[in-house]
Design an enzyme around this catalytic site. Structure first.
Site, PDB file in Angstrom:
ATOM      1  N   HIS A   1       0.777  -1.198  -0.316  1.00  0.00           N
ATOM      2  CA  HIS A   1       0.390   0.067   0.187  1.00  0.00           C
ATOM      3  C   HIS A   1       1.137   1.413  -0.096  1.00  0.00           C
ATOM      4  O   HIS A   1       0.762   1.370  -1.182  1.00  0.00           O
ATOM      5  CB  HIS A   1      -0.932   0.009   1.221  1.00  0.00           C
ATOM      6  CG  HIS A   1      -2.411   0.679   1.466  1.00  0.00           C
ATOM      7  ND1 HIS A   1      -2.849   0.840   2.080  1.00  0.00           N
ATOM      8  CD2 HIS A   1      -2.273   1.798   0.490  1.00  0.00           C
ATOM      9  CE1 HIS A   1      -3.509   1.710   1.438  1.00  0.00           C
ATOM     10  NE2 HIS A   1      -3.720   2.485   0.474  1.00  0.00           N
TER      11      HIS A   1
ATOM     12  N   ASN B   1      -2.507  10.372  -1.888  1.00  0.00           N
ATOM     13  CA  ASN B   1      -1.626  10.862  -1.629  1.00  0.00           C
ATOM     14  C   ASN B   1      -1.034  12.031  -1.830  1.00  0.00           C
ATOM     15  O   ASN B   1      -1.245  12.924  -2.981  1.00  0.00           O
ATOM     16  CB  ASN B   1      -0.957   9.326  -2.230  1.00  0.00           C
ATOM     17  CG  ASN B   1      -1.328   8.035  -1.689  1.00  0.00           C
ATOM     18  OD1 ASN B   1      -0.641   8.187  -0.913  1.00  0.00           O
ATOM     19  ND2 ASN B   1      -1.610   7.398  -2.546  1.00  0.00           N
TER      20      ASN B   1
ATOM     21  N   ASP C   1      -0.365   5.125   4.958  1.00  0.00           N
ATOM     22  CA  ASP C   1       0.405   5.688   4.074  1.00  0.00           C
ATOM     23  C   ASP C   1       2.504   5.794   5.583  1.00  0.00           C
ATOM     24  O   ASP C   1       0.940   6.508   6.592  1.00  0.00           O
ATOM     25  CB  ASP C   1       0.527   6.760   3.790  1.00  0.00           C
ATOM     26  CG  ASP C   1       1.433   7.569   2.770  1.00  0.00           C
ATOM     27  OD1 ASP C   1       2.504   5.984   2.681  1.00  0.00           O
ATOM     28  OD2 ASP C   1       1.825   8.876   2.676  1.00  0.00           O
TER      29      ASP C   1
END
Length: 291
Positions: free
Chosen positions: A51, A206, A105
């Site tokens: 991920h 992101n 993340d």
């Protein structure tokens, strides 16, 4: 570095039986191509479900690679050492912790320490969905080191991408479902304090940082419902934003790329290098283009 092969609850996968892979792409080449990195023996490749990703370069130029992994729908962080001579990764250790429940993340702070976002409080898919449906703000940011693990920020709908400013003073966190980016100041004891929120009109995924300018580049989802309820007749679009001077009174937000899904579906990350833009997606292809 490019990750491929994420299987995530509620998200489309075009190759559900294929394990995850890590690719290296040298953007300094005239015609760069993605080369798969070989992973050392002893690591369970069959359940590799990568991920988030972050690198840390030590003082002796050793490159450490941190990869969020979801083997069997659990959350771990895999620590690798990059061997440039033969484009391989040596697996050093698997990090598990009760506070690393649903990791999305990470951003590396040292050779074995990092900040991580948990995008949900629950790891069970049905409870995850209920949490999202009810709009619970139970998502958080955790600091991890071998000596200390602690929650350092909370109150997010879905803490997603995380990164750090070039001067290493500020941490940026994308809250996907709240359509914004949080700016937090980092302190010597690794705690974070709230500085500001930049509200946007898209689902921010992101975050990547231009090391020269400090600009934030982000892959976004203009319509979240199309992403979560995949319909080949009504494809999820893509959007890339560039955010300049986020600490100022009036940050400049520029839409650099937008597509209705006909070319690129579900953009989740964007990085620039010397006039080139590389866009990654949740489950579709990657796009490399001139700016």
């Amino acid at each position: 570095l490019i990750l491929q092969g994420l299987k995530y609850p509620g998200i489309k996968s075009f190759a559900p039986d294929k394990p995850g892979e890590i690719f290296l792409m040298d953007l300094n080449e005239d015609n760069p191509r993605a080369v798969e990195l070989r992973i050392s023996r002893g690591f369970d490749l069959a359940s590799f479900n990568p991920h988030g990703i972050s690198t840390y370069v030590d003082r002796d130029d050793t490159v450490y690679l941190f990869v969020v992994n979801h083997p069997h729908q659990k959350s771990t962080v895999e620590l690798f050492k990059f061997e440039e001579d033969d484009n391989s990764l040596v697996h050093l250790k698997t990090i598990r912790h009760d506070l690393l429940t649903s990791v999305n993340d990470i951003v590396a702070m040292g050779p074995d320490s990092f900040y991580a976002t948990n995008d949900h409080y629950f790891s069970d898919f049905l409870l995850m969905f209920l949490e999202m449906f009810l709009g619970l703000t139970w998502s958080n940011v955790v600091y991890y080191s071998p000596k200390e693990v602690k929650e350092v920020a909370s109150g997010f709908y879905s803490a997603n991408g995380i990164n750090i400013s070039p001067d290493r003073k500020y941490i940026y966190v994308a809250d996907l479902l709240d359509h914004n980016i949080y700016v937090m100041e980092k302190h010597a004891n690794w705690s974070l304090t709230h500085v500001k929120i930049l509200q946007l009109d898209t689902l921010v995924d992101n975050l990547s940082i231009d090391p020269h300018t400090g600009d934030i580049w982000t892959g976004c989802h203009p319509n979240g419902m199309k992403l979560f309820y995949y319909d080949p007749e009504n494809l999820p679009g893509s959007e890339v934003l560039r955010i300049q001077n986020i600490l100022s009174e009036k940050p400049v937000v520029t839409r650099v790329y937008a597509d209705n899904g006909s070319v690129l579906q579900g953009s989740s990350v964007a990085s620039i290098h010397e006039g080139k833009l590389l866009i990654g997606t949740v489950f579709h292809r990657a796009l490399y283009c001139d700016l």
